[in-house]
Design a protein around this motif. Structure first.
Motif, PDB file in Angstrom:
ATOM      1  N   HIS A 192     -48.712  -7.665  17.548  1.00 20.80           N
ATOM      2  CA  HIS A 192     -47.908  -8.828  17.895  1.00 20.80           C
ATOM      3  C   HIS A 192     -46.478  -8.738  17.394  1.00 20.80           C
ATOM      4  O   HIS A 192     -45.536  -9.103  18.110  1.00 20.80           O
ATOM      5  CB  HIS A 192     -48.574 -10.103  17.369  1.00 20.80           C
ATOM      6  CG  HIS A 192     -49.809 -10.471  18.131  1.00 20.80           C
ATOM      7  ND1 HIS A 192     -50.516 -11.651  17.932  1.00 20.80           N
ATOM      8  CD2 HIS A 192     -50.487  -9.811  19.110  1.00 20.80           C
ATOM      9  CE1 HIS A 192     -51.552 -11.682  18.743  1.00 20.80           C
ATOM     10  NE2 HIS A 192     -51.561 -10.579  19.463  1.00 20.80           N
ATOM     11  N   GLU A 193     -46.278  -8.251  16.182  1.00 20.31           N
ATOM     12  CA  GLU A 193     -44.916  -8.153  15.673  1.00 20.31           C
ATOM     13  C   GLU A 193     -44.110  -7.103  16.433  1.00 20.31           C
ATOM     14  O   GLU A 193     -42.891  -7.251  16.599  1.00 20.31           O
ATOM     15  CB  GLU A 193     -44.915  -7.859  14.173  1.00 20.31           C
ATOM     16  CG  GLU A 193     -45.204  -9.081  13.318  1.00 20.31           C
ATOM     17  CD  GLU A 193     -44.262 -10.260  13.614  1.00 20.31           C
ATOM     18  OE1 GLU A 193     -43.032 -10.061  13.570  1.00 20.31           O
ATOM     19  OE2 GLU A 193     -44.768 -11.366  13.900  1.00 20.31           O
ATOM     20  N   VAL A 227     -43.035  -8.920  19.478  1.00 17.52           N
ATOM     21  CA  VAL A 227     -41.955  -9.850  19.121  1.00 17.52           C
ATOM     22  C   VAL A 227     -40.632  -9.104  19.052  1.00 17.52           C
ATOM     23  O   VAL A 227     -39.616  -9.532  19.605  1.00 17.52           O
ATOM     24  CB  VAL A 227     -42.246 -10.550  17.781  1.00 17.52           C
ATOM     25  CG1 VAL A 227     -40.991 -11.277  17.273  1.00 17.52           C
ATOM     26  CG2 VAL A 227     -43.397 -11.544  17.927  1.00 17.52           C
ATOM     27  N   ASN A 228     -40.648  -7.954  18.390  1.00 19.05           N
ATOM     28  CA  ASN A 228     -39.434  -7.152  18.265  1.00 19.05           C
ATOM     29  C   ASN A 228     -38.921  -6.675  19.622  1.00 19.05           C
ATOM     30  O   ASN A 228     -37.709  -6.733  19.899  1.00 19.05           O
ATOM     31  CB  ASN A 228     -39.696  -5.952  17.357  1.00 19.05           C
ATOM     32  CG  ASN A 228     -38.471  -5.085  17.167  1.00 19.05           C
ATOM     33  OD1 ASN A 228     -38.332  -4.034  17.789  1.00 19.05           O
ATOM     34  ND2 ASN A 228     -37.566  -5.508  16.300  1.00 19.05           N
ATOM     35  N   ARG A 286     -44.289 -15.338  19.286  1.00 20.67           N
ATOM     36  CA  ARG A 286     -45.377 -15.466  18.306  1.00 20.67           C
ATOM     37  C   ARG A 286     -46.318 -16.603  18.682  1.00 20.67           C
ATOM     38  O   ARG A 286     -47.537 -16.494  18.556  1.00 20.67           O
ATOM     39  CB  ARG A 286     -44.806 -15.709  16.905  1.00 20.67           C
ATOM     40  CG  ARG A 286     -44.142 -14.502  16.269  1.00 20.67           C
ATOM     41  CD  ARG A 286     -43.787 -14.758  14.819  1.00 20.67           C
ATOM     42  NE  ARG A 286     -43.017 -13.650  14.263  1.00 20.67           N
ATOM     43  CZ  ARG A 286     -41.690 -13.577  14.286  1.00 20.67           C
ATOM     44  NH1 ARG A 286     -40.987 -14.571  14.824  1.00 20.67           N
ATOM     45  NH2 ARG A 286     -41.066 -12.531  13.767  1.00 20.67           N
TER      46      ARG A 286
END
Length: 235
Positions: free
Chosen positions: A135-136, A139-140, A153
């Motif tokens: 997920h991160e 997001v990035n 998120r």
């Protein structure tokens, strides 16, 4: 005129097909009248995300290949990618389920960033060796194309856009997509696989000419080429 493209981030020929289609579109006089929509397709819905596993080992396991054959197959597709200016680093590819990546694209589409999201995902998977299920990481990638990280998120932490992904997968069956990439032009013509730019250009000219004349036809014509199937076969 709308062009829908069914694709999966883990399909090597989908990124290659994207480049070949873009080459044709650049040469198409009516390109400003073309709307592109990316659609979800999962080659392996049951795939488990295993960041520590080599993609060559994974392919050997699921296909019954030797590891050497899997490595050569990936070397082959890497050479094809290089012919259209893409850098594939298959030794860095992360074995990852693509469902959340598809939800990410569905969210990006609501912000007018569907094509940019697909490009980010392909590069992340095939070139940069990033975990496209993380997920991160998503997001990035989203922030790099101007999406709000907190919104991403919130989407990924919920079940949002899951139904949109499933709807696209169902629609793929309805339009006859047996593998990806699969391009549907104005819901009348289809091009299957990573065709040469000339094939895409011909399909564009034909479908756009009919679209301009407002002469719809239910016939779907196919051009076969390199693609990936749900069984994991890429050619």
């Amino acid at each position: 005129m709308k062009i829908e493209i069914w694709s999966d981030v883990m399909c090597p020929f989908c990124y290659i097909g994207k480049r070949k289609f873009e080459s044709a579109l650049d040469r198409f006089p009516g390109k400003e009248h073309i709307e592109i929509e990316w659609k979800s397709f999962q080659l392996n819905p049951a795939m488990k995300t295993e960041p520590g596993k080599s993609i060559n080992d994974y392919l050997a396991e699921v296909k019954g290949w030797t590891r050497e054959y899997a490595e050569e197959a990936n070397n082959h597709v890497t050479r094809i990618a290089g012919e259209v200016g893409l850098e594939y680093n298959m030794d860095k590819a992360v074995v990852a389920n693509s469902f959340d990546a598809h939800r990410f694209v569905q969210f990006a589409k609501t912000k007018g960033k569907g094509d940019a999201a697909e490009e980010q995902l392909f590069k992340a998977y095939f070139t940069d060796g990033k975990n496209t299920a993380d997920h991160e990481t998503l997001v990035n990638l989203g922030e790099q194309i101007g999406l709000d990280g907190d919104e991403i998120r919130e989407v990924l932490g919920s079940n949002k856009f899951a139904e949109a992904v499933r709807k696209d997968v169902y629609e793929a069956q309805q339009v006859g997509a047996r593998g990806v990439p699969f391009f549907v032009l104005d819901r009348k013509y289809a091009v299957s696989g990573a065709q040469q730019p000339e094939t895409f250009l011909g399909a564009l000219e034909k479908s756009f000419g009919e679209w301009e004349l407002k002469n719809p036809s239910p016939v779907i014509a196919y051009a076969e080429g390199a693609s990936c199937t749900p069984e994991g076969e890429c050619n």
